[in-house]
Each structure stands twice: as C-alpha cells, then as structure tokens.
Design a protein around this motif. Structure first.
Motif, PDB file in Angstrom:
ATOM      1  N   LEU A 118       0.812  -1.222   0.000  1.00 49.49           N
ATOM      2  CA  LEU A 118       0.000   0.000   0.000  1.00 49.49           C
ATOM      3  C   LEU A 118       0.843   1.268   0.000  1.00 49.49           C
ATOM      4  CD1 LEU A 118      -2.907  -0.731   2.491  1.00 49.49           C
ATOM      5  CD2 LEU A 118      -2.994  -0.604   0.017  1.00 49.49           C
ATOM      6  N   GLU A 119       1.999   1.234   0.631  1.00 49.66           N
ATOM      7  CA  GLU A 119       2.826   2.444   0.733  1.00 49.66           C
ATOM      8  C   GLU A 119       3.307   2.924  -0.625  1.00 49.66           C
ATOM      9  OE1 GLU A 119       5.465  -1.130   1.609  1.00 49.66           O
ATOM     10  OE2 GLU A 119       3.494  -0.449   2.222  1.00 49.66           O
ATOM     11  N   ASN A 120       3.205   2.059  -1.642  1.00 52.15           N
ATOM     12  CA  ASN A 120       3.643   2.446  -2.988  1.00 52.15           C
ATOM     13  C   ASN A 120       2.511   2.978  -3.856  1.00 52.15           C
ATOM     14  OD1 ASN A 120       6.268   1.606  -2.387  1.00 52.15           O
ATOM     15  ND2 ASN A 120       5.805  -0.482  -2.949  1.00 52.15           N
ATOM     16  N   LEU A 121       1.278   3.000  -3.336  1.00 52.44           N
ATOM     17  CA  LEU A 121       0.141   3.493  -4.115  1.00 52.44           C
ATOM     18  C   LEU A 121       0.140   5.014  -4.173  1.00 52.44           C
ATOM     19  CD1 LEU A 121      -2.813   1.243  -2.883  1.00 52.44           C
ATOM     20  CD2 LEU A 121      -1.483   1.020  -4.989  1.00 52.44           C
ATOM     21  N   SER A 122      -0.521   5.543  -5.194  1.00 48.07           N
ATOM     22  CA  SER A 122      -0.668   6.994  -5.295  1.00 48.07           C
ATOM     23  C   SER A 122      -1.685   7.467  -4.265  1.00 48.07           C
ATOM     24  CB  SER A 122      -1.139   7.372  -6.709  1.00 48.07           C
ATOM     25  OG  SER A 122      -2.479   6.934  -6.883  1.00 48.07           O
ATOM     26  N   ASP A 123      -1.714   8.768  -4.023  1.00 41.23           N
ATOM     27  CA  ASP A 123      -2.680   9.323  -3.070  1.00 41.23           C
ATOM     28  C   ASP A 123      -4.111   9.056  -3.515  1.00 41.23           C
ATOM     29  OD1 ASP A 123      -0.680  10.208  -1.414  1.00 41.23           O
ATOM     30  OD2 ASP A 123      -0.697  12.266  -2.167  1.00 41.23           O
ATOM     31  N   ASP A 124      -4.371   9.152  -4.822  1.00 38.57           N
ATOM     32  CA  ASP A 124      -5.720   8.893  -5.330  1.00 38.57           C
ATOM     33  C   ASP A 124      -6.133   7.443  -5.091  1.00 38.57           C
ATOM     34  OD1 ASP A 124      -6.041  11.509  -6.181  1.00 38.57           O
ATOM     35  OD2 ASP A 124      -5.365  11.084  -8.233  1.00 38.57           O
ATOM     36  N   ASP A 125      -5.202   6.520  -5.323  1.00 40.33           N
ATOM     37  CA  ASP A 125      -5.505   5.110  -5.095  1.00 40.33           C
ATOM     38  C   ASP A 125      -5.756   4.832  -3.612  1.00 40.33           C
ATOM     39  OD1 ASP A 125      -5.299   4.486  -7.777  1.00 40.33           O
ATOM     40  OD2 ASP A 125      -3.203   3.866  -7.651  1.00 40.33           O
ATOM     41  N   LYS A 127      -6.992   7.000  -1.468  1.00 39.32           N
ATOM     42  CA  LYS A 127      -8.315   7.554  -1.154  1.00 39.32           C
ATOM     43  C   LYS A 127      -9.424   6.611  -1.604  1.00 39.32           C
ATOM     44  CE  LYS A 127      -7.041  12.396  -1.101  1.00 39.32           C
ATOM     45  NZ  LYS A 127      -7.152  13.707  -1.740  1.00 39.32           N
ATOM     46  N   LYS A 128      -9.273   6.011  -2.782  1.00 42.94           N
ATOM     47  CA  LYS A 128     -10.268   5.048  -3.270  1.00 42.94           C
ATOM     48  C   LYS A 128     -10.360   3.849  -2.328  1.00 42.94           C
ATOM     49  CE  LYS A 128      -9.597   6.171  -8.151  1.00 42.94           C
ATOM     50  NZ  LYS A 128      -8.987   5.717  -9.415  1.00 42.94           N
ATOM     51  N   LEU A 129      -9.217   3.357  -1.905  1.00 43.28           N
ATOM     52  CA  LEU A 129      -9.186   2.211  -1.004  1.00 43.28           C
ATOM     53  C   LEU A 129      -9.796   2.576   0.350  1.00 43.28           C
ATOM     54  CD1 LEU A 129      -8.261  -0.731  -0.936  1.00 43.28           C
ATOM     55  CD2 LEU A 129      -6.070   0.056  -0.088  1.00 43.28           C
ATOM     56  N   GLU A 130      -9.507   3.787   0.822  1.00 41.53           N
ATOM     57  CA  GLU A 130     -10.079   4.246   2.081  1.00 41.53           C
ATOM     58  C   GLU A 130     -11.604   4.293   2.000  1.00 41.53           C
ATOM     59  OE1 GLU A 130      -9.476   7.942   5.226  1.00 41.53           O
ATOM     60  OE2 GLU A 130      -9.022   8.254   3.113  1.00 41.53           O
ATOM     61  N   LYS A 131     -12.139   4.802   0.896  1.00 48.22           N
ATOM     62  CA  LYS A 131     -13.595   4.842   0.711  1.00 48.22           C
ATOM     63  C   LYS A 131     -14.175   3.430   0.671  1.00 48.22           C
ATOM     64  CE  LYS A 131     -13.765   9.326  -1.537  1.00 48.22           C
ATOM     65  NZ  LYS A 131     -13.968  10.071  -2.773  1.00 48.22           N
ATOM     66  N   GLN A 132     -13.448   2.511   0.025  1.00 45.18           N
ATOM     67  CA  GLN A 132     -13.896   1.125  -0.035  1.00 45.18           C
ATOM     68  C   GLN A 132     -13.977   0.529   1.371  1.00 45.18           C
ATOM     69  OE1 GLN A 132     -11.158  -1.530  -2.012  1.00 45.18           O
ATOM     70  NE2 GLN A 132     -12.819  -2.799  -2.778  1.00 45.18           N
ATOM     71  N   PHE A 133     -12.985   0.809   2.215  1.00 41.85           N
ATOM     72  CA  PHE A 133     -13.002   0.303   3.583  1.00 41.85           C
ATOM     73  C   PHE A 133     -14.095   0.979   4.409  1.00 41.85           C
ATOM     74  CE2 PHE A 133      -8.659  -1.406   2.861  1.00 41.85           C
ATOM     75  CZ  PHE A 133      -8.904  -2.695   3.306  1.00 41.85           C
ATOM     76  N   GLN A 134     -14.370   2.246   4.147  1.00 41.89           N
ATOM     77  CA  GLN A 134     -15.462   2.917   4.852  1.00 41.89           C
ATOM     78  C   GLN A 134     -16.801   2.261   4.517  1.00 41.89           C
ATOM     79  OE1 GLN A 134     -14.936   7.021   3.729  1.00 41.89           O
ATOM     80  NE2 GLN A 134     -13.430   7.414   5.343  1.00 41.89           N
ATOM     81  N   ARG A 135     -16.998   1.918   3.220  1.00 43.78           N
ATOM     82  CA  ARG A 135     -18.227   1.231   2.817  1.00 43.78           C
ATOM     83  C   ARG A 135     -18.325  -0.139   3.497  1.00 43.78           C
ATOM     84  NH1 ARG A 135     -16.909   3.341  -2.234  1.00 43.78           N
ATOM     85  NH2 ARG A 135     -16.050   1.346  -2.947  1.00 43.78           N
ATOM     86  N   LEU A 136     -17.214  -0.865   3.538  1.00 43.67           N
ATOM     87  CA  LEU A 136     -17.208  -2.171   4.196  1.00 43.67           C
ATOM     88  C   LEU A 136     -17.544  -2.052   5.682  1.00 43.67           C
ATOM     89  CD1 LEU A 136     -14.053  -3.823   2.565  1.00 43.67           C
ATOM     90  CD2 LEU A 136     -16.434  -4.514   2.244  1.00 43.67           C
ATOM     91  N   ARG A 137     -16.997  -1.012   6.311  1.00 39.44           N
ATOM     92  CA  ARG A 137     -17.277  -0.804   7.741  1.00 39.44           C
ATOM     93  C   ARG A 137     -18.748  -0.517   7.961  1.00 39.44           C
ATOM     94  NH1 ARG A 137     -17.751   3.721  10.542  1.00 39.44           N
ATOM     95  NH2 ARG A 137     -16.800   4.952   8.902  1.00 39.44           N
ATOM     96  N   LYS A 138     -19.324   0.336   7.108  1.00 36.55           N
ATOM     97  CA  LYS A 138     -20.750   0.656   7.237  1.00 36.55           C
ATOM     98  C   LYS A 138     -21.609  -0.577   7.009  1.00 36.55           C
ATOM     99  CE  LYS A 138     -20.353   5.537   6.116  1.00 36.55           C
ATOM    100  NZ  LYS A 138     -20.592   6.588   5.131  1.00 36.55           N
TER     101      LYS A 138
END
Length: 156
Positions: A118-125, A127-138
């Motif tokens: 993950l540390e090699n991903l771009s900031d946009d990637d 953010k997308k992953l963070e949103k995906q985890f937020q959806r999973l949490r919800k």
C-alpha cells in the motif's frame, strides 16, 4: 581483455558498495544509540539544565547579542542534526512495521495480498481504497445485531 575489465569493474563496485554499507551501518548504529539516549528523561533534564544555566548567565553578559547568539546557534545546530537522526529512526520503524504487517497479510487466509504494498500506491488510489473500507465498515455495522436501545451488540 573484456572479461578482465569486467572483473576490475566488479571489484571496484564491490569496494564502493562495501564502503557505502560500512557508512550506512555505522550511521544506523549511531542513530539507534543516539535516539535511545537523546530520547530519555535524562537528556531532557540536561537540556533544561543548559537553558537554566544560559538564563542565569544572562545578567553577567548583560543579555548581549553574543549571549543570545550562543543559544540560538546551539539550538539550531542540535535541531538540524536531530532531524536526520529522527528521520532515520522513523524510516526504520516504519519499514519494520510494514514488514510485520505484510507477513500477517500473507499468513492470513482470505486476506487480500494486493494490500501488501500500500505504501507504494498513489494518493488517489489510497483515497479510493479508504472509501472502499469505509463502505465495508458501514456494511458490517449495518449487519450487526442491535440491542433494545438501538446500539450495536458486540459478538464474542
């Protein structure tokens, strides 16, 4: 002849690499010891003592520009050097944590292995992953059983 030149080149590169490794390892040892010592309560007490001595000597030197310059120069030099020590220690700690987490991800059955780097991903990637985890949490919160007062019940 070409093979002889390649051998000389390889030996020279090995010597340069060895010198670089020696310097890097020496700095690593120095940074670890320094961060251990300079991050202690005793080092803080020593710094406070230096400031108190500097303040006490103020009237003796009539609070002159030289008196102020001494503390300003000393703190600037110490801060400059500490930045490198702290950054080195932080980099090593972060790398160790990443490796430990990578090992856990690889060892867990069903874990997504693409999360390893993950540390090699771009900031946009990220953010997308963070949103995906937020959806999973919800989704996970929505599927939890609720108590009589509407709060989620933790399963044991």
């Amino acid at each position: 002849m070409a093979n002889h030149t390649w051998t000389k080149e390889a030996k020279r590169n090995e010597q340069e690499r060895d010198s670089f490794c020696i310097v890097r390892d020496a700095f690593r040892c120095f940074a670890q010891r320094s961060s251990s010592v300079l991050g202690s309560a005793w080092a803080f007490c020593g710094a406070v003592l230096v400031i108190i001595v500097w303040l006490i000597t103020g009237p003796t030197f009539h609070f002159s520009d030289t008196w102020q310059l001494i503390i300003n120069t000393a703190t600037t030099v110490v801060t400059f050097l500490m930045v490198f020590l702290i950054q080195n220690t932080q980099n090593r700690d972060a790398k160790a944590v990443h490796l430990k987490l990578d090992e856990l991800i690889r060892a867990m059955k069903g874990a997504r292995n693409q999360l390893v780097d993950l540390e090699n991903l771009s900031d946009d990637d990220l953010k997308k992953l963070e949103k995906q985890f937020q959806r999973l949490r919800k989704q996970a919160e929505g599927s939890r059983p609720r108590s009589d007062n509407g709060e989620s019940v933790k399963s044991r």
